[in-house]
Design an enzyme around this catalytic site. Structure first.
Site, PDB file in Angstrom:
ATOM      1  N   TYR A  30      -3.031   5.361   8.896  1.00 17.92           N
ATOM      2  CA  TYR A  30      -2.436   4.035   8.624  1.00 17.92           C
ATOM      3  C   TYR A  30      -1.220   3.908   9.523  1.00 17.92           C
ATOM      4  CZ  TYR A  30      -1.337  -0.008   5.600  1.00 17.92           C
ATOM      5  OH  TYR A  30      -1.102  -1.261   5.090  1.00 17.92           O
ATOM      6  N   TYR A  59       0.855  -1.187   0.000  1.00 20.32           N
ATOM      7  CA  TYR A  59       0.000   0.000   0.000  1.00 20.32           C
ATOM      8  C   TYR A  59       0.890   1.236   0.000  1.00 20.32           C
ATOM      9  CZ  TYR A  59      -3.586   3.312   1.420  1.00 20.32           C
ATOM     10  OH  TYR A  59      -4.421   4.391   1.474  1.00 20.32           O
TER      11      TYR A  59
HETATM   12  P1  NAD Z   1      -7.866  -9.752   4.294  1.00 15.54           P
HETATM   13  O1  NAD Z   1      -8.433  -9.612   5.651  1.00 15.54           O
HETATM   14  O2  NAD Z   1      -8.695 -10.456   3.269  1.00 15.54           O
HETATM   15  O3  NAD Z   1      -6.441 -10.452   4.292  1.00 15.54           O
HETATM   16  C1  NAD Z   1      -5.514 -10.388   5.330  1.00 15.54           C
HETATM   17  C2  NAD Z   1      -5.264 -11.819   5.761  1.00 15.54           C
HETATM   18  O4  NAD Z   1      -4.109 -11.912   6.590  1.00 15.54           O
HETATM   19  C3  NAD Z   1      -6.416 -12.415   6.571  1.00 15.54           C
HETATM   20  O5  NAD Z   1      -6.890 -13.569   5.900  1.00 15.54           O
HETATM   21  C4  NAD Z   1      -5.762 -12.794   7.894  1.00 15.54           C
HETATM   22  O6  NAD Z   1      -6.312 -13.970   8.432  1.00 15.54           O
HETATM   23  C5  NAD Z   1      -4.321 -12.983   7.461  1.00 15.54           C
HETATM   24  N1  NAD Z   1      -3.321 -12.927   8.532  1.00 15.54           N
HETATM   25  C6  NAD Z   1      -3.132 -11.973   9.472  1.00 15.54           C
HETATM   26  N2  NAD Z   1      -2.092 -12.291  10.265  1.00 15.54           N
HETATM   27  C7  NAD Z   1      -1.607 -13.478   9.826  1.00 15.54           C
HETATM   28  C8  NAD Z   1      -0.544 -14.331  10.232  1.00 15.54           C
HETATM   29  N3  NAD Z   1       0.236 -14.040  11.274  1.00 15.54           N
HETATM   30  N4  NAD Z   1      -0.324 -15.477   9.541  1.00 15.54           N
HETATM   31  C9  NAD Z   1      -1.105 -15.800   8.490  1.00 15.54           C
HETATM   32  N5  NAD Z   1      -2.124 -15.030   8.051  1.00 15.54           N
HETATM   33  C10 NAD Z   1      -2.373 -13.882   8.710  1.00 15.54           C
HETATM   34  O7  NAD Z   1      -7.546  -8.252   3.828  1.00 15.54           O
HETATM   35  P2  NAD Z   1      -6.862  -7.665   2.509  1.00 15.54           P
HETATM   36  O8  NAD Z   1      -7.136  -6.194   2.595  1.00 15.54           O
HETATM   37  O9  NAD Z   1      -7.280  -8.399   1.309  1.00 15.54           O
HETATM   38  O10 NAD Z   1      -5.310  -7.871   2.785  1.00 15.54           O
HETATM   39  C11 NAD Z   1      -4.436  -8.599   1.942  1.00 15.54           C
HETATM   40  C12 NAD Z   1      -3.205  -7.769   1.649  1.00 15.54           C
HETATM   41  O11 NAD Z   1      -3.580  -6.625   0.878  1.00 15.54           O
HETATM   42  C13 NAD Z   1      -2.490  -7.236   2.889  1.00 15.54           C
HETATM   43  O12 NAD Z   1      -1.096  -7.300   2.697  1.00 15.54           O
HETATM   44  C14 NAD Z   1      -2.933  -5.779   2.905  1.00 15.54           C
HETATM   45  O13 NAD Z   1      -2.034  -4.938   3.594  1.00 15.54           O
HETATM   46  C15 NAD Z   1      -2.938  -5.496   1.426  1.00 15.54           C
HETATM   47  N6  NAD Z   1      -3.631  -4.260   1.014  1.00 15.54           N
HETATM   48  C16 NAD Z   1      -4.927  -4.036   1.381  1.00 15.54           C
HETATM   49  C17 NAD Z   1      -5.549  -2.854   0.976  1.00 15.54           C
HETATM   50  C18 NAD Z   1      -6.994  -2.582   1.348  1.00 15.54           C
HETATM   51  O14 NAD Z   1      -7.456  -1.456   1.229  1.00 15.54           O
HETATM   52  N7  NAD Z   1      -7.740  -3.584   1.757  1.00 15.54           N
HETATM   53  C19 NAD Z   1      -4.871  -1.914   0.193  1.00 15.54           C
HETATM   54  C20 NAD Z   1      -3.540  -2.178  -0.169  1.00 15.54           C
HETATM   55  C21 NAD Z   1      -2.928  -3.346   0.252  1.00 15.54           C
END
Ligand code: NAD
Length: 286
Positions: free
Chosen positions: A182, A172
């Site tokens: 954030y 991000y």
């Molecule tokens: P999400 O909740 O679907 O995914 C995050 C996942 O991480 C969850 O399934 C959670 O169970 C898992 N998790 C957390 N700690 C963990 C650990 N110790 N071991 C294994 N799994 C673990 O949410 P998302 O937004 O799809 O996130 C996925 C990626 O996308 C992340 O890296 C997030 O930072 C990134 N991202 C999200 C956004 C947004 O706006 N949602 C924007 C940019 C980047």
């Protein structure tokens, strides 16, 4: 033959990991998942009870299947790293072999080599705190779960990846730009993740012949994002101010992920690719 993919960080059908899984399944990949141990029970029971079926439909009419679902906690590399209180915690005690090294061993035993590795996970226990108020423990926990976890995965899965394989993660733009809210060191964690993407691209490229890239995604109302608190404002801001004034779907990220993970991107590694309707290119809110 269909390519084999391991996706770490799926616990429902709302996030980027699921959308990437679906896009890879459409492309004929065989998919296994690493699900965070505390979220595994509810994920598996929801899957069994058909709660995700509407989002499992592929264009050929079939439902997306997962060849294996592994419990995983990306904060621990080997069993020796796991403290006693976690081992006896009731959400962990019923599961075994969920450290990164053990999951890699299980994947190797079950499916042999893989072609694709997806890191779609992050966690920052103090994400709602400004950096100025973040504790050392909270900061290091954010880096451990959100950045070192990628290094750990590439370390342990690299040896079982076929040459020409590909790794992606999700980042991000709070790594480069000030995004108030954030917090908790998550902005630092994403900066580390992007830098590590370049160094891992070099090291894993030379050692295993695999590519390592990251997608810098725009805001999505996933479960993780809702925990941050201001995701609806971020989505509204992005829709109003991006060059392309629309919402961003997880599928758009899934499509670019599938491209980066495919031979179409065989010349691309060490790259941070924005999939954010172009918001990163703006210099002034409009
Ligand atoms: P999400 O909740 O679907 O995914 C995050 C996942 O991480 C969850 O399934 C959670 O169970 C898992 N998790 C957390 N700690 C963990 C650990 N110790 N071991 C294994 N799994 C673990 O949410 P998302 O937004 O799809 O996130 C996925 C990626 O996308 C992340 O890296 C997030 O930072 C990134 N991202 C999200 C956004 C947004 O706006 N949602 C924007 C940019 C980047």
């Amino acid at each position: 033959r269909g390519k084999k993919a391991f996706i770490a960080g799926v616990a429902d059908d709302q996030g980027f990991g699921w959308a990437i899984a679906k896009c890879l399944a459409e492309a004929g990949c065989e998919i296994s998942l690493g699900v965070w141990v505390p979220a595994l029970n509810i994920f598996e029971s929801s899957l069994r009870r058909g709660k995700f079926d509407a989002n499992r439909k592929l264009s050929n009419g079939k439902l997306m299947e997962f060849s294996k679902i592994y419990p995983m906690d990306a904060v621990f590399d080997t069993l020796a790293d796991v403290p006693k209180d976690i081992l006896s915690n009731k959400r962990y005690a019923g599961n075994s072999k969920w450290t990164v090294a053990e999951v890699a061993e299980s994947v190797k035993a079950d499916s042999g080599n893989i072609d694709i590795l997806v890191h779609s996970l992050a966690n920052g226990p103090e994400v709602i705190k400004p950096l100025l108020e973040t504790s050392r423990k909270g900061y290091l926990a954010a880096l451990s779960a959100s950045s070192y976890s990628l290094i750990s995965l590439v370390q342990r899965f690299g040896p079982l990846m076929n040459k020409g394989g590909s790794v992606i993660s999700l980042t991000y733009n709070a790594s480069n730009r000030i995004i108030p809210g954030y917090g908790g060191g998550m902005s630092s964690a994403k900066a580390a993740l992007e830098s590590d993407t370049r160094v891992l691209a070099y090291e894993a490229g030379r050692k295993y012949g695999v590519r390592v890239n990251t997608i810098s995604a725009g805001p999505l109302g996933s479960r993780a994002a809702k925990a941050i608190g201001f995701i609806d404002d971020m989505i509204r801001y992005s829709e109003e101010n991006s060059p392309i004034q629309k919402g961003l779907s997880a599928e758009e990220v899934g499509a670019v992920a599938t491209f980066l993970l495919s031979p179409l991107a065989s010349g691309v590694t060490g790259h941070v690719m924005f999939v954010d309707n172009g918001l990163n290119a703006m210099g002034l809110a409009t």
